[in-house]
Enzyme design. Structure first.
Site, PDB file in Angstrom:
ATOM      1  N   ASN A 199      56.950  42.559 -94.501  1.00 27.98           N
ATOM      2  CA  ASN A 199      58.009  41.581 -94.282  1.00 27.98           C
ATOM      3  C   ASN A 199      57.585  40.438 -93.369  1.00 27.98           C
ATOM      4  OD1 ASN A 199      60.386  42.836 -95.685  1.00 27.98           O
ATOM      5  ND2 ASN A 199      59.867  44.515 -94.308  1.00 27.98           N
ATOM      6  N   ARG A 210      61.053  36.113 -93.208  1.00 28.66           N
ATOM      7  CA  ARG A 210      60.287  36.442 -92.000  1.00 28.66           C
ATOM      8  C   ARG A 210      58.816  36.071 -92.115  1.00 28.66           C
ATOM      9  NH1 ARG A 210      61.550  42.577 -90.993  1.00 28.66           N
ATOM     10  NH2 ARG A 210      59.820  42.291 -89.515  1.00 28.66           N
ATOM     11  N   GLU A 239      71.594  56.273 -94.932  1.00 27.03           N
ATOM     12  CA  GLU A 239      71.025  55.146 -94.207  1.00 27.03           C
ATOM     13  C   GLU A 239      71.052  55.424 -92.712  1.00 27.03           C
ATOM     14  OE1 GLU A 239      69.453  52.620 -95.698  1.00 27.03           O
ATOM     15  OE2 GLU A 239      69.890  53.763 -97.510  1.00 27.03           O
ATOM     16  N   LYS A 291      56.945  35.700-100.576  1.00 27.82           N
ATOM     17  CA  LYS A 291      56.310  36.778 -99.814  1.00 27.82           C
ATOM     18  C   LYS A 291      55.324  37.582-100.638  1.00 27.82           C
ATOM     19  CE  LYS A 291      58.791  40.446 -98.939  1.00 27.82           C
ATOM     20  NZ  LYS A 291      59.740  41.411 -98.334  1.00 27.82           N
ATOM     21  N   GLY A 305      72.251  43.239-104.074  1.00 26.40           N
ATOM     22  CA  GLY A 305      71.744  44.557-103.744  1.00 26.40           C
ATOM     23  C   GLY A 305      70.661  45.038-104.692  1.00 26.40           C
TER      24      GLY A 305
END
Length: 453
Positions: free
Chosen positions: A232, A23, A160, A30, A84
């Site tokens: 992000n 993104r 979550e 990043k 993960g």
């Protein structure tokens, strides 16, 4: 707070930085994008460094080892398959071989957590819990996981957002993904996490589920929301920059500096200002700037890699580049640029000058428009201006060259040879005068203009 103050056990820190950061729409990873002059991952490592960890491991993706290289003392561990966050932590196990202590896990894209927040998180293990999770309260619409507490206020599970019931979604206590595992249980818990979920991945928040199933205690501590936001996108990068700048400005003022228009001053992560410093509007501090006491920095100045001693006056519109040292009560004026230059006590460079690869001695005065001609297209050369010297306006000092103590140069001179102390050096063409030339010139021009009309 040091690690010793928080716990007698040693501490290892694992920072997760294997994400691609798509993104950001960038060729740069990043976490190597900067806020306040330091990569995001550098900020993420800065807070736990205050806890004196014995080990620091940064988990990266294949070919991204440069991320760990940007953090002093860090070791890279490569997560070859992105399966993960718990799987990412396990990628650090070999790098921590033989380590026996608590394990702190942080995200590399969360740069604003304070050391005291992490110290409090680790201290929360002292009651005997195996897992401590950092939570925060979020009241806006969001997709964060919730920390669900039991009747005794202990951490029962992490749910979550997509899996939460309507009742669970009413909870404002959210998961920051900063976690500490007690050393006696850390790897057993991590290796027991399964991937029985729709994505087939191993999720770090499941440490709570595994620990509770084994009868182990789980706890939490809390942080302000602004400390735990991740980055992000470029928009979130700008937001983090704004939050950090506000923090740095407040700290500068609380420590005795006056910022005339705080919102216009830009700090680096390592800027140091002394007492009774006055900073006028629109000043930028790049990395590596230390400013002494009673210094005035006037508007629109830019400092980077510079040391400024007590009582100096800088600007407006001064540009001080890396390697600059400004002495006590020295003055750098408007539209002056310095680079790798030592301006000694009481020296003045007040107007429209460039001083690079040079020394300006104590009490010397450099006139307007002076430049040190330090570069020949291949190498840099040094200019030495002695104490008490006076450099006339519009002088070009062609390095390497030395002006002795008390030496003078005449305005408009091009100095290519050393000048003896207390001597005057003048280099000019002989001025010629042609009587009546200007009147004749104007007459010719006026006549030509009439003929043209």
């Amino acid at each position: 707070m040091t690690a010793t103050a928080a716990s007698a056990k040693p501490l290892a820190v694992v920072i997760l930085a294997a994400g691609k950061g798509t993104r950001m729409r960038s060729d740069t990873p990043k976490v190597l994008h900067e806020i306040a002059g330091l990569p995001i991952v550098g900020h993420a490592a800065k807070a736990p460094a205050a806890l004196d960890p014995q080990k620091l491991v940064i988990v990266v993706g294949p070919g991204m080892e440069a991320i760990a290289d940007s953090v002093p003392g860090a070791v890279a561990a490569v997560q070859h398959d992105r399966l993960g966050t718990a799987h990412a932590v396990l990628a650090a196990k070999d790098a921590l071989s033989g380590f026996d202590g608590d394990l702190m896990i942080l995200n590399g894209d969360v740069p604003l957590i304070r050391p005291e927040t992490l110290a409090a998180l680790r201290t929360s293990l002292s009651g005997g819990a195996a897992v401590a999770v950092l939570g925060f309260h979020c009241h806006d619409d969001h997709a964060y996981g919730r920390l669900i507490l039991d009747a005794d206020g202990q951490l029962d599970r992490i749910v979550e957002d997509k899996d939460a019931t309507p009742e669970e979604k009413t909870s404002t206590l959210c998961n920051s993904n900063a976690i500490v595992l007690a050393g006696a249980h850390a790897w057993d818990i991590l290796e027991a996490i399964d991937n029985d979920n729709a994505q087939g991945e191993y999720y770090l928040p499941d440490v709570v589920k595994v620990a509770r199933a084994r009868g182990l205690g789980c706890t939490h501590s809390e942080a302000p929301e602004d400390e735990v936001h991740g980055i992000n996108s470029r928009v979130e990068l700008a937001r983090a920059e704004g939050l950090l700048q506000a923090r740095l400005r407040r700290a500068a003022m609380e420590n005795g500096a006056t910022l005339i228009a705080p919102e216009t001053v830009h700090f680096s992560h390592d800027t140091v200002l002394g007492r009774d410093v006055i900073v006028e509007p629109n000043v930028v501090f790049g990395p590596g700037v230390t400013v002494g006491d009673h210094v005035t920095i006037k508007g629109f100045s830019h400092l980077e890699g510079t040391q400024v001693r007590d009582g100096a006056v800088l600007g407006p519109y001064a540009r001080l580049r890396p390697g600059t040292e400004i002495g006590v009560k020295a003055k750098i004026g408007n539209f002056v640029e310095t680079k790798k230059a030592k301006i000694e006590d009481g020296a003045k460079v007040n107007h429209l000058s460039y001083i690079g690869d040079a020394r300006v001695g104590t009490g010397a005065n450099v006139g307007a428009g002076t430049i040190t001609c330090n570069y020949d297209g291949y190498d840099k050369h040094f200019t030495d201006i002695g104490a008490g010297a006076f450099i006339g306006s519009n002088t070009s000092l062609v390095a390497p060259v030395t002006i002795g103590d008390g030496g003078y140069t005449g305005s408009g001179s091009v100095i290519t040879k050393d000048v003896t102390g207390d001597a005057l050096a003048v280099e000019r063409s002989v001025q010629k005068e042609v009587p009546g030339w200007a009147a004749r010139f104007r007459a010719r021009k006026e006549e030509a203009k009439k003929k043209g009309a």
